[in-house]
Design an enzyme around this catalytic site. Structure first.
Site, PDB file in Angstrom:
ATOM      1  N   GLU A  52       1.252 -11.169   6.546  1.00 13.94           N
ATOM      2  CA  GLU A  52       0.593 -10.643   7.392  1.00 13.94           C
ATOM      3  C   GLU A  52       0.980 -10.290   8.933  1.00 13.94           C
ATOM      4  O   GLU A  52       0.781 -11.355   9.756  1.00 13.94           O
ATOM      5  CB  GLU A  52      -1.077 -10.954   7.356  1.00 13.94           C
ATOM      6  CG  GLU A  52      -1.574 -10.827   5.818  1.00 13.94           C
ATOM      7  CD  GLU A  52      -2.080  -9.503   5.503  1.00 13.94           C
ATOM      8  OE1 GLU A  52      -1.853  -8.681   6.429  1.00 13.94           O
ATOM      9  OE2 GLU A  52      -2.792  -9.566   4.494  1.00 13.94           O
ATOM     10  N   HIS A 102       2.888  -6.838   5.090  1.00 13.47           N
ATOM     11  CA  HIS A 102       1.462  -6.205   5.473  1.00 13.47           C
ATOM     12  C   HIS A 102       1.060  -6.330   6.832  1.00 13.47           C
ATOM     13  O   HIS A 102       1.647  -7.096   7.395  1.00 13.47           O
ATOM     14  CB  HIS A 102       0.315  -6.849   4.636  1.00 13.47           C
ATOM     15  CG  HIS A 102       0.262  -6.539   2.992  1.00 13.47           C
ATOM     16  ND1 HIS A 102      -0.363  -5.743   2.542  1.00 13.47           N
ATOM     17  CD2 HIS A 102       1.355  -7.171   2.137  1.00 13.47           C
ATOM     18  CE1 HIS A 102      -0.022  -5.814   1.210  1.00 13.47           C
ATOM     19  NE2 HIS A 102       1.139  -6.667   0.973  1.00 13.47           N
ATOM     20  N   HIS A 162       0.800  -1.142  -0.079  1.00 18.06           N
ATOM     21  CA  HIS A 162      -0.033   0.008  -0.058  1.00 18.06           C
ATOM     22  C   HIS A 162       0.698   1.390  -0.015  1.00 18.06           C
ATOM     23  O   HIS A 162       1.914   1.273  -0.636  1.00 18.06           O
ATOM     24  CB  HIS A 162      -0.884   0.147   1.119  1.00 18.06           C
ATOM     25  CG  HIS A 162      -1.925  -1.264   1.242  1.00 18.06           C
ATOM     26  ND1 HIS A 162      -2.718  -1.556   0.323  1.00 18.06           N
ATOM     27  CD2 HIS A 162      -1.804  -2.260   2.026  1.00 18.06           C
ATOM     28  CE1 HIS A 162      -3.211  -2.815   0.507  1.00 18.06           C
ATOM     29  NE2 HIS A 162      -2.673  -3.322   1.545  1.00 18.06           N
ATOM     30  N   GLU A 179      -1.593   1.695   7.631  1.00 11.92           N
ATOM     31  CA  GLU A 179      -0.682   0.193   7.500  1.00 11.92           C
ATOM     32  C   GLU A 179       0.732   0.618   6.757  1.00 11.92           C
ATOM     33  O   GLU A 179       1.471  -0.211   7.417  1.00 11.92           O
ATOM     34  CB  GLU A 179      -1.755  -0.609   6.632  1.00 11.92           C
ATOM     35  CG  GLU A 179      -0.817  -2.055   6.646  1.00 11.92           C
ATOM     36  CD  GLU A 179      -1.561  -2.745   5.670  1.00 11.92           C
ATOM     37  OE1 GLU A 179      -0.868  -3.716   5.120  1.00 11.92           O
ATOM     38  OE2 GLU A 179      -2.713  -2.617   5.291  1.00 11.92           O
TER      39      GLU A 179
END
Length: 224
Positions: free
Chosen positions: A146, A78, A9, A24
């Protein structure tokens, strides 16, 4: 070998943040920076970024760059989220590859995931298959980590902390080092000599003065 370290992102990606405002990308980029810093200490490793601090780089652009570089590994970092964006109880760490039939990707993912769980002591949500574009469209081994849930109060606090970010980076590094058998670069030493004397007592006097000032010093005889 060429390793792509991808911070998922960007600063302005809509919706990708904790309920109390941490984006994030703040977490992703710091872990990516730390992984790159540590990897540069190893032999024959080149590290590239596909993300940018100035814009949210499209996923297709990220995979295109990785493919053009003919990288050996694409590693995307992430933080997770669940639900509509409010606090909830979903928590833990999971690691993704495109298909569990990819033996190499599964091997790397398992190692990195093992160290993430061991070092962070968070809930083990397993290694999973995921149809994510960065895993599907890359032509090299690709995994996606993640590292905790932004929508879980406790993990959100961890994701904001420098210590947790470095812990995640260390876990990722350990997995890569073990799988690829990476070797640390040899480190040489530059030495300083502070004088040479024909009389031993003069050398010992100087060595004593150096020690009094906190320097290591020793006397040896160099026979020409």
């Amino acid at each position: 070998m060429k390793i792509i370290v991808d911070a998922g992102h960007g600063f302005e990606t809509p919706g990708k943040r904790t309920p109390d405002g941490m984006k994030e990308y703040e977490f992703n980029r710091e872990v990516a920076n730390e992984v790159k810093r540590m990897l540069t200490q190893y032999e024959n490793v080149e590290v590239y970024f596909t993300h940018s601090d100035s814009r949210d780089v499209p996923l297709a652009e990220r995979t295109k760059k990785a493919n053009q570089l003919k990288a050996d590994l694409f590693l995307s970092i992430h933080a997770n989220a669940y639900g509509t964006g409010s606090w909830n109880e979903a928590n833990g760490i999971e690691t993704y590859i495109y298909t569990l039939k990819d033996v190499k990707a599964y091997g790397i993912a398992k190692l990195i995931h093992k160290y993430l769980i061991h070092l962070t002591r968070r809930k083990d949500r397993g290694v999973k298959a995921g149809d994510f574009l960065v895993l599907r469209e890359t032509k090299m081994t690709a995994i996606l980590c993640e590292c905790g849930f932004m929508t879980h109060r406790e993990e959100a606090l961890l994701l904001k902390s420098t210590t947790y970010r470095k812990t995640c980076a260390e876990a990722i590094l350990k997995g890569l080092v073990e799988f690829y058998n990476l070797k640390l670069k040899s480190v040489g030493l530059w030495k300083v000599q502070v004088g040479a004397f024909s009389k031993k007592e003069n050398a010992e006097t100087l060595a004593g003065e150096l020690k009094e000032n906190g320097y290591q010093a020793f006397v040896f005889y160099d026979q020409k």
